[in-house]
Design an enzyme around this catalytic site. Structure first.
Site, PDB file in Angstrom:
ATOM      1  N   ASP A 102      65.381  25.454  43.816  1.00 30.68           N
ATOM      2  CA  ASP A 102      66.031  26.069  44.959  1.00 30.68           C
ATOM      3  C   ASP A 102      67.194  25.406  45.341  1.00 30.68           C
ATOM      4  O   ASP A 102      67.186  23.784  45.298  1.00 30.68           O
ATOM      5  CB  ASP A 102      65.030  26.523  45.733  1.00 30.68           C
ATOM      6  CG  ASP A 102      65.549  27.722  46.679  1.00 30.68           C
ATOM      7  OD1 ASP A 102      66.643  28.035  46.292  1.00 30.68           O
ATOM      8  OD2 ASP A 102      64.864  28.137  47.480  1.00 30.68           O
ATOM      9  N   ASP A 276      57.683  33.026  43.264  1.00 31.95           N
ATOM     10  CA  ASP A 276      57.247  31.780  43.762  1.00 31.95           C
ATOM     11  C   ASP A 276      56.790  31.830  45.204  1.00 31.95           C
ATOM     12  O   ASP A 276      57.238  32.766  45.801  1.00 31.95           O
ATOM     13  CB  ASP A 276      58.531  30.776  43.476  1.00 31.95           C
ATOM     14  CG  ASP A 276      59.526  30.786  45.012  1.00 31.95           C
ATOM     15  OD1 ASP A 276      60.236  31.624  44.787  1.00 31.95           O
ATOM     16  OD2 ASP A 276      58.998  30.185  45.722  1.00 31.95           O
ATOM     17  N   CYS A 314      35.300  33.203  36.858  1.00 30.73           N
ATOM     18  CA  CYS A 314      36.603  32.556  36.748  1.00 30.73           C
ATOM     19  C   CYS A 314      36.382  31.296  35.777  1.00 30.73           C
ATOM     20  O   CYS A 314      35.594  30.748  35.926  1.00 30.73           O
ATOM     21  CB  CYS A 314      37.210  32.140  38.262  1.00 30.73           C
ATOM     22  SG  CYS A 314      38.304  31.357  38.133  1.00 30.73           S
ATOM     23  N   CYS A 316      38.330  28.632  35.872  1.00 29.85           N
ATOM     24  CA  CYS A 316      39.064  27.565  36.437  1.00 29.85           C
ATOM     25  C   CYS A 316      37.798  26.216  36.511  1.00 29.85           C
ATOM     26  O   CYS A 316      36.699  26.524  36.509  1.00 29.85           O
ATOM     27  CB  CYS A 316      39.748  27.695  37.876  1.00 29.85           C
ATOM     28  SG  CYS A 316      38.838  27.599  39.192  1.00 29.85           S
ATOM     29  N   HIS A 344      41.687  26.631  41.854  1.00 31.59           N
ATOM     30  CA  HIS A 344      41.428  28.028  41.822  1.00 31.59           C
ATOM     31  C   HIS A 344      42.444  29.051  42.155  1.00 31.59           C
ATOM     32  O   HIS A 344      42.763  30.083  41.405  1.00 31.59           O
ATOM     33  CB  HIS A 344      40.179  28.205  42.667  1.00 31.59           C
ATOM     34  CG  HIS A 344      39.820  29.829  42.836  1.00 31.59           C
ATOM     35  ND1 HIS A 344      39.073  30.453  41.608  1.00 31.59           N
ATOM     36  CD2 HIS A 344      40.334  30.623  43.596  1.00 31.59           C
ATOM     37  CE1 HIS A 344      38.957  31.645  41.837  1.00 31.59           C
ATOM     38  NE2 HIS A 344      39.755  31.985  43.090  1.00 31.59           N
TER      39      HIS A 344
END
Ligand code: PRF
Ligand code: ZN
Length: 381
Positions: A102, A276, A314, A316, A344
């Site tokens: 950015d 983002d 999940c 992760c 996570h």
């Protein structure tokens, strides 16, 4: 004998291939100098050339292919000259996939007490040590050329979204004038994509003007800026829809600063390809985890008695290894709790985007959205 490449044969640093659509929503592949990115995509934010509490190796393990960093912070330290000397930010931080920087424009809002904007550029006083930084469009682009990200952002004049009247108009029109200076200053058009940023707040006339002016400049992709700043949801959605309806269909659209799960799902349906936000890692540091059923506050005492992962199924590392009870215990004691919840939350958003994308490809986006919203708002059976 080496074949001479004619200018019009030089490959573009961005190729955007749409694989499937559903109304405005698109599933695409964006080819960048450091590899392919599947869109719609969520880009994690590593402002200072590092994620907060997560290593780049772990980002790689999560399947992240495009990370965000911030020109203002990197220009302050370690500085563009040092980054150029080591061969760019990719080399400096040992990240082999893509990076987007950015421009520093947004810091005008977040550091508004400490900045001053004129036609020439913006002047910041560092919140760390009071040093003065001048950031003209030429400076932002020069530093972004030194950093070497695959996508670089135009320097925009950013005012609060809820600003009305002449200052909003001035900011929007100045952003276009600065864009021409950005384009003139950009020295690496062959391997860095400069994305203009549509501004104009929530005023449809100003947005229309900004869209027309920017589209004429024929960039490889476009960003929608100036939103997610406290405006009403209906104004937010209307403005996003106005922008995606007008922006060229065959180029990626990036909605800046949006990363709330419901918003990324809705805005993907409106035709946004890139997002983002610091939200996922920031909330993690406050002990809150994303789940299919909304936010889970691991600080709450109820978590002490839940001997299950944050989210069943999940994949992760955190969910594969730890219970809510342990994380609840850890939060009050050890820094590493924030790290585990961040992993996570990042995995949650990355997977959410991949599942949404797959549903566009498989032709069942409607079912996906219904399922997502029913669970998120807990209205299921
Ligand atoms: N401009 C820039 N960065 C941004 C935004 C913007 O408008 C937003 C939207 N609030 C987030 N980040 N340059
Ligand atoms: Zn998990």
């Amino acid at each position: 004998v080496q074949k001479k490449i004619k200018p019009n044969e030089i490959p573009k640093p961005l190729e955007f291939t749409i694989l499937a659509t559903h109304n405005y929503a698109r599933a695409s592949i964006m080819r960048l100098p450091h590899g392919e990115v599947k869109t719609p995509v969520y880009m994690p934010v590593g402002t200072k050339g590092a994620m907060k509490g997560v290593t780049y190796q772990e980002m790689d393990d999560l399947g992240c292919k495009l990370l965000l960093a911030n020109t203002y912070h990197l220009a302050y330290k370690p500085g563009g000259d040092l980054l150029e000397k080591v061969g760019g930010l990719h080399k400096f931080v040992n990240w082999k996939h893509n990076i987007l920087t950015d421009s520093g424009g947004f810091q005008m809002v977040s550091l508004s007490q400490l900045s001053e904007v004129t036609e020439e550029g913006v002047t910041f006083e560092s919140p760390y040590d009071k040093t003065i930084m001048h950031l003209r469009p030429e400076d932002s682009i020069h530093t972004q050329n030194q950093i070497g990200a695959d996508i670089i952002m135009a320097l925009d004049d950013v005012v609060r979204t809820t600003t009305v009247g002449p200052r909003m108009q001035e900011a929007s029109e100045r952003t276009t004038r600065w864009l021409d200076r950005d384009i003139a200053a950009h020295k690496r058009k062959h391997d860095q994509n400069l994305f203009p940023i549509v501004q104009g707040g929530i005023d449809p006339k100003l947005r229309e003007q900004s869209l027309n002016d920017l589209i004429q400049r024929e960039a490889n992709g476009y960003a929608i800026g100036g939103l997610a700043g406290g405006e009403d949801k209906i104004d937010f959605w209307k403005t996003v829809a106005q922008c995606t309806a007008k922006l060229p269909i065959n180029k990626p659209r990036y909605l800046m600063g949006v990363g709330y799960p419901v918003d990324v799902v809705v805005c993907s349906c409106l035709g946004v390809d890139m997002f983002d936000c610091v939200f996922s890692t920031r909330t993690a540091r406050f002990g809150t985890a994303f789940t299919d059923y909304g936010f889970l506050k691991l600080k709450n005492k109820e978590a002490a008695n839940v001997f299950e992962p944050i989210q069943k199924g999940c994949q992760c590392q955190t969910c594969k290894s730890y219970t809510q009870s342990y994380l609840h215990y850890l939060i009050a004691r050890e820094e590493v709790a924030c790290h585990l919840i961040s992993i996570h939350n990042l995995n949650y958003l990355i997977q959410l985007m991949l599942n949404l994308r797959q549903s566009i490809i498989d032709g069942n986006l409607i079912e996906f959205i219904n399922g997502f919203l029913k669970k998120w708002y807990k209205t299921e059976g």
